[in-house]
Enzyme design. Structure first.
Site, mmCIF file in Angstrom:
data_model
loop_
_atom_site.group_PDB
_atom_site.id
_atom_site.type_symbol
_atom_site.label_atom_id
_atom_site.label_comp_id
_atom_site.label_asym_id
_atom_site.label_seq_id
_atom_site.Cartn_x
_atom_site.Cartn_y
_atom_site.Cartn_z
ATOM 1 N N LYS A 81 0.845 -1.206 0.000
ATOM 2 C CA LYS A 81 0.000 0.000 0.000
ATOM 3 C C LYS A 81 0.877 1.253 0.000
ATOM 4 C CE LYS A 81 -3.902 1.952 2.659
ATOM 5 N NZ LYS A 81 -4.763 1.762 3.830
ATOM 6 N N SER A 156 -9.683 1.729 3.140
ATOM 7 C CA SER A 156 -8.828 2.501 2.266
ATOM 8 C C SER A 156 -7.790 1.668 1.518
ATOM 9 C CB SER A 156 -8.115 3.580 3.084
ATOM 10 O OG SER A 156 -7.246 2.998 4.044
ATOM 11 N N SER A 180 -9.926 -0.592 7.329
ATOM 12 C CA SER A 180 -9.352 -0.364 5.990
ATOM 13 C C SER A 180 -8.737 -1.588 5.321
ATOM 14 C CB SER A 180 -8.300 0.739 6.053
ATOM 15 O OG SER A 180 -8.914 1.972 6.252
#
Lengths: 481, 94
Positions: A81, A156, A180
């Site tokens: 990420k 997210s 997330s």
């Protein structure tokens, strides 16, 4: 081997294929890179490290050829990420503010994977600074769900989930502050861990809400997720909150769930939920009972107030953590800034370089921390955090696990977040109590809805009892087969 | 909360926002404030200490990674009575 066959493999299978020379790491990496190109329209990646990946894969192949004692993750392609610092590789946090930021150091989690000679394919898309649940709030465009490109991949860590679900990576690292990792895992038919706060180092994770942020893997199965977790866990002198005890009192289970006691929080079931999601959850409870588990309902008073507490604490911490991005100390400066003084300059830079959701949460945090509100809102939210921690831990004194849905609804269509952000905040209600309490939760697929989209459940345990979560999840996965 | 309050928060946050953005934010802030108000009304009492490890400590039985900034701290200027002592710096300098 055909590309489809290669990309369907789990980590263990791929590692065995590498060792038996049925395939090379370069071939695995090329297959993933081709799939990334084929799926470019999903917007899963912000940066693809083609050359670096192939170079690392060649080194891994040489190590395998030399017959060295290898880690199971050696030569397996993965993604990280874009809020986790990677040495020498751009790390943007999906923000214009950090568009050109190249870290001079790697996060402990990224370095641990690098030390195993895992192959980093690239950095995945996300909601800017981790703020959102649909991966629409990215300066680089939204991530589309590979299972249905009109729908959100969750957020997210939506890019990480889309990368794994779309066969672009064998596993990926994400971060979880208030769901997330668990949400994207549920929306993309994957397994996602939110570990105990302190089990995996946060060193090098660009902060959103430091008291809640966690790094962890998203993978195709519980077994894969455990393999990556085992490589990441452990104390780190660079993160004083990382204190993983190597011996835990986790119960061990094999074969069935006959000695497992499961609690279901009754307040969750009173929440407004999509009928299909509710049915899938009920069927899951039944399946756990069939596997021998003892399932009981418990009442956790005030649990639904976790939403308010989470947004007060996370926004307050965000307003403090993100104060450094002013274009002077940290961050980029847009062209054409016209300001008469320093304060006006900062307002202009932050107004233009931070996205709407980030600005919204910073403003909310500033409001909660203002002199007249700090005592009433912020301190009370911290008090609630302790309250819910004690409440959930007392449930886990009597039960081994808490079972709950991940999300009240089906994966939403893209483009809806901005119309009503607070309604999206409210739907995080099942994930937030465990985030506040610092407990480990594992999201795993539990069924499919009429439209073909997946539904997820989460199981939560006592602190540092991730192994119990993985054991139970593997038994459940076997039963589903 | 009115637009004047929001402008004040925007200034304190160091963020410039348009009138339209402030107007759309107003409703969202009110909803979150309502949630926070409801939470503030709870009688939570005093929470007892949490279970598990709650104090950070480096464990002697856990191998610690080398402290990578050691080189930097070794090269840091020396202090005497709170004042920095001038030290020679190797390299080209500025």
């Amino acid at each position: 081997m055909m590309q489809e066959d290669i990309l369907k493999m789990g980590i263990n299978e791929a590692a065995l294929a590498l060792r038996s020379k049925k395939i090379s790491s370069v071939e695995l990496t090329r297959a993933c890179l081709e799939r990334i190109d084929q799926n470019a329209d999903t917007g899963a990646f912000i940066t693809v490290c083609r050359e670096n990946a192939l170079q690392k894969a060649k080194i891994a192949d040489q190590m395998i050829k030399n017959g060295e004692n290898l880690h199971i993750l050696t030569g397996i392609p993965m993604a990280i990420k874009d809020n986790i610092c990677t040495k020498g590789i751009r790390t943007t946090c999906a923000s214009r503010m950090l568009e050109g930021y190249i870290p001079t150091y790697g996060a402990t989690a990224a370095e641990k994977l690098s030390d195993t000679f895992a192959v980093l394919l690239g950095k995945t898309n996300m909601d800017e600074f981790g703020m959102g649940s649909t991966t629409e709030n990215s300066a680089f465009g939204a991530t589309h769900n590979p299972l249905n490109k009109n729908l959100s991949a969750g957020g997210s860590s939506g890019g990480s989930a889309a990368a794994v679900s779309g066969g672009m990576a064998f596993y990926a690292l994400g971060s979880d502050t208030g769901g997330s990792i668990r949400l994207p895992a549920a929306f993309c038919n994957l397994v996602g861990l939110c570990p105990t706060y302190g089990a995996i180092s946060r060193h090098g994770l660009i902060a959103y809400a430091s008291s809640l942020d966690r790094i962890a893997p998203i993978a195709k199965s519980a077994k894969d997720c455990k393999l990556v977790f085992d490589a990441l866990k452990g104390a780190d002198p660079m993160d004083q909150t990382c204190q993983y005890p190597f011996t835990t009192s986790s119960k061990s289970v094999t074969g069935d769930l006959k000695n497992v006691k499961i609690a279901v929080i009754s307040q969750f079931l009173d929440q407004k939920m999509d009928a299909g999601v509710k049915n899938a959850f009920s069927s899951t409870l039944l399946r756990f009972k069939e596997l021998g588990a003892q399932v009981e309902y418990v009442s956790v008073e005030n649990v639904l107030h976790s939403v308010g507490a989470y947004y007060v604490i996370s926004c307050a911490e965000a307003s403090s953590n993100l104060a450094r991005y002013d274009g002077v100390r940290v961050g980029a400066i847009p062209d054409g800034i016209c300001a008469e003084n320093y304060h006006e300059f900062i307002q202009e830079v932050r107004g233009k370089m931070l996205g709407k959701e980030v600005r919204r949460r910073i403003m909310l945090g500033t409001f909660m921390l203002s002199d007249e509100n700090r005592e009433k809102y912020y301190k009370n939210a911290v008090k609630f955090k302790n309250h819910i921690t004690v409440a959930l831990e007392s449930v886990l004194d009597r039960y081994d696990l808490i079972l709950s849905p991940v999300y009240a609804d089906t994966p939403p269509a893209l483009g809806n977040f901005e119309k009503s952000p607070v309604s999206f905040y409210e739907k995080d209600v099942f994930c937030l109590p465990f985030s506040l309490a610092g407990l480990p939760s594992l999201a795993l697929p539990c069924g499919e809805l009429a439209g073909g989209m997946p539904v997820g459940i989460q199981i939560s345990a006592k602190k540092f009892c991730e192994d119990l979560l993985f054991d139970v999840a593997q038994i459940y996965e076997e039963a589903l087969k | 909360m009115n637009t004047k309050d929001l402008k004040n928060i925007s200034k304190l946050s160091g963020i410039k926002m348009s009138e339209d953005e402030l107007a759309s934010l107003e409703a969202d802030l009110e909803k979150i404030r309502a949630m926070a108000d409801a939470m503030a009304e709870l009688d939570l009492g005093d929470a007892t200490a949490s279970h598990g490890v709650s104090v950070s400590e480096l464990r002697a039985d856990v191998p610690q990674k080398a402290f990578e900034h050691q080189g930097l701290t070794d090269a840091a200027p020396l202090c005497e009575d709170g004042y920095v002592k001038t030290v020679s710096v190797k390299g080209d300098g500025l």
